[in-house]
Scaffold this motif. Structure first.
Motif, PDB file in Angstrom:
ATOM      1  N   UNK A 161      48.359  50.876  40.057  1.00  0.00           N
ATOM      2  CA  UNK A 161      48.070  51.798  38.955  1.00  0.00           C
ATOM      3  C   UNK A 161      46.559  51.904  38.725  1.00  0.00           C
ATOM      4  N   UNK A 162      45.853  50.785  38.841  1.00  0.00           N
ATOM      5  CA  UNK A 162      44.395  50.816  38.658  1.00  0.00           C
ATOM      6  C   UNK A 162      43.753  51.754  39.674  1.00  0.00           C
ATOM      7  N   UNK A 163      44.095  51.606  40.956  1.00  0.00           N
ATOM      8  CA  UNK A 163      43.420  52.371  42.005  1.00  0.00           C
ATOM      9  C   UNK A 163      43.962  53.786  42.213  1.00  0.00           C
ATOM     10  N   UNK A 164      45.241  54.009  41.934  1.00  0.00           N
ATOM     11  CA  UNK A 164      45.817  55.332  42.179  1.00  0.00           C
ATOM     12  C   UNK A 164      45.936  56.186  40.919  1.00  0.00           C
ATOM     13  N   UNK A 165      45.805  55.559  39.737  1.00  0.00           N
ATOM     14  CA  UNK A 165      45.925  56.317  38.490  1.00  0.00           C
ATOM     15  C   UNK A 165      44.681  56.196  37.615  1.00  0.00           C
ATOM     16  N   UNK A 166      44.350  54.974  37.204  1.00  0.00           N
ATOM     17  CA  UNK A 166      43.280  54.791  36.221  1.00  0.00           C
ATOM     18  C   UNK A 166      41.907  55.198  36.759  1.00  0.00           C
ATOM     19  N   UNK A 167      41.531  54.695  37.914  1.00  0.00           N
ATOM     20  CA  UNK A 167      40.221  55.050  38.469  1.00  0.00           C
ATOM     21  C   UNK A 167      40.116  56.562  38.727  1.00  0.00           C
ATOM     22  N   UNK A 168      41.096  57.183  39.380  1.00  0.00           N
ATOM     23  CA  UNK A 168      40.994  58.641  39.576  1.00  0.00           C
ATOM     24  C   UNK A 168      40.968  59.448  38.276  1.00  0.00           C
ATOM     25  N   UNK A 169      41.768  59.053  37.295  1.00  0.00           N
ATOM     26  CA  UNK A 169      41.830  59.844  36.053  1.00  0.00           C
ATOM     27  C   UNK A 169      40.577  59.641  35.196  1.00  0.00           C
ATOM     28  N   UNK A 170      39.817  58.601  35.487  1.00  0.00           N
ATOM     29  CA  UNK A 170      38.577  58.372  34.743  1.00  0.00           C
ATOM     30  C   UNK A 170      37.590  59.518  34.947  1.00  0.00           C
ATOM     31  N   UNK A 171      37.772  60.303  35.992  1.00  0.00           N
ATOM     32  CA  UNK A 171      36.899  61.462  36.247  1.00  0.00           C
ATOM     33  C   UNK A 171      36.895  62.416  35.060  1.00  0.00           C
ATOM     34  N   UNK A 172      38.036  62.577  34.408  1.00  0.00           N
ATOM     35  CA  UNK A 172      38.148  63.529  33.316  1.00  0.00           C
ATOM     36  C   UNK A 172      37.424  63.036  32.064  1.00  0.00           C
ATOM     37  N   UNK A 173      37.187  61.725  31.978  1.00  0.00           N
ATOM     38  CA  UNK A 173      36.369  61.173  30.892  1.00  0.00           C
ATOM     39  C   UNK A 173      34.903  61.175  31.282  1.00  0.00           C
ATOM     40  N   UNK A 174      34.621  60.765  32.514  1.00  0.00           N
ATOM     41  CA  UNK A 174      33.240  60.691  32.991  1.00  0.00           C
ATOM     42  C   UNK A 174      32.571  62.061  33.039  1.00  0.00           C
ATOM     43  N   UNK A 175      33.350  63.090  33.260  1.00  0.00           N
ATOM     44  CA  UNK A 175      32.811  64.444  33.350  1.00  0.00           C
ATOM     45  C   UNK A 175      32.086  64.829  32.062  1.00  0.00           C
ATOM     46  N   UNK A 176      32.538  64.299  30.936  1.00  0.00           N
ATOM     47  CA  UNK A 176      31.912  64.600  29.643  1.00  0.00           C
ATOM     48  C   UNK A 176      30.656  63.764  29.401  1.00  0.00           C
ATOM     49  N   UNK A 177      30.500  62.689  30.167  1.00  0.00           N
ATOM     50  CA  UNK A 177      29.374  61.768  29.973  1.00  0.00           C
ATOM     51  C   UNK A 177      28.246  62.046  30.970  1.00  0.00           C
TER      52      UNK A 177
END
Length: 193
Positions: free
Chosen positions: A44-60
């Motif tokens: 889940x960390x590598x296939x879900x959490x890390x990839x989905x972090x892009x949608x948060x990082x995009x704002x930063x």
């Protein structure tokens, strides 16, 4: 109403969300694939959490924020590939169960092929279609041919992405073929190991 439905389908059919559904379905069906809860969590960390972090990082990250949707798409690809590469490395180094290694490698192969085709050919094959078709093939592998109908999940994804004007049918078919082919090739490789 139609736009809200399309947006909802698009949000839940991004590769990281689909991976969460697929990992959980496999875990609930046959926990031995994961060898325990630890590899389920790592997956889940590598296939879900890390990839989905892009949608948060995009704002930063200003470099991506100023590009709008184009920047969001680029960062999503970068974070997905990072998750797939790191997951594959961790899986191999720490001797993940074979089913987990297969999942990591299939995501890496499919995502890598998609990134390669989209960047080299400058063709916008659908990441949504790739991120649904590949996992559907994986589910059929883990659950058996009796679950062929999971491929029908592509229908609402195709409809939503076309209705929103995000992709053409050709781009969706291409993305689906990349995901399905990458996963199928990985399965065949692992069957011969």
């Amino acid at each position: 109403m139609k736009n809200k439905v399309c947006k909802f389908i698009s949000v839940i059919s991004v590769a990281p969300i689909i991976s969460l559904f697929v990992l959980t379905a496999i875990y609930l069906h046959d926990r031995s694939v994961f060898g325990g809860v630890l590899w389920y969590g790592i997956s889940i960390v590598f296939l879900t959490i890390l990839p989905i972090s892009a949608y948060l990082l995009e704002h930063i990250l200003p470099a991506y924020k100023t590009q709008g949707r184009k920047g969001e798409r680029k960062l999503a690809f970068v974070m997905c590939i990072a998750g797939y590469v790191l997951g594959t490395i961790v899986g191999l180094l720490f001797h993940a169960p074979q089913g987990i290694q297969l999942l990591f490698v299939s995501y890496l192969v499919s995502g890598g092929l998609l990134a390669l085709i989209n960047s080299l050919i400058k063709f916008k094959a659908s990441g949504h279609a790739c991120g649904v078709a590949g996992p559907c093939v994986a589910l059929i592998y883990f659950f058996g041919l009796k679950t062929w109908y999971v491929i029908l999940l592509l229908i609402p994804v195709f409809w939503a992405r076309i209705a929103m004007g995000r992709h053409t049918f050709k781009e969706l078919i291409s993305g689906a073929m990349i995901g399905a082919t990458g996963t199928l090739l990985t399965i065949l490789l692992f069957m011969h190991l």
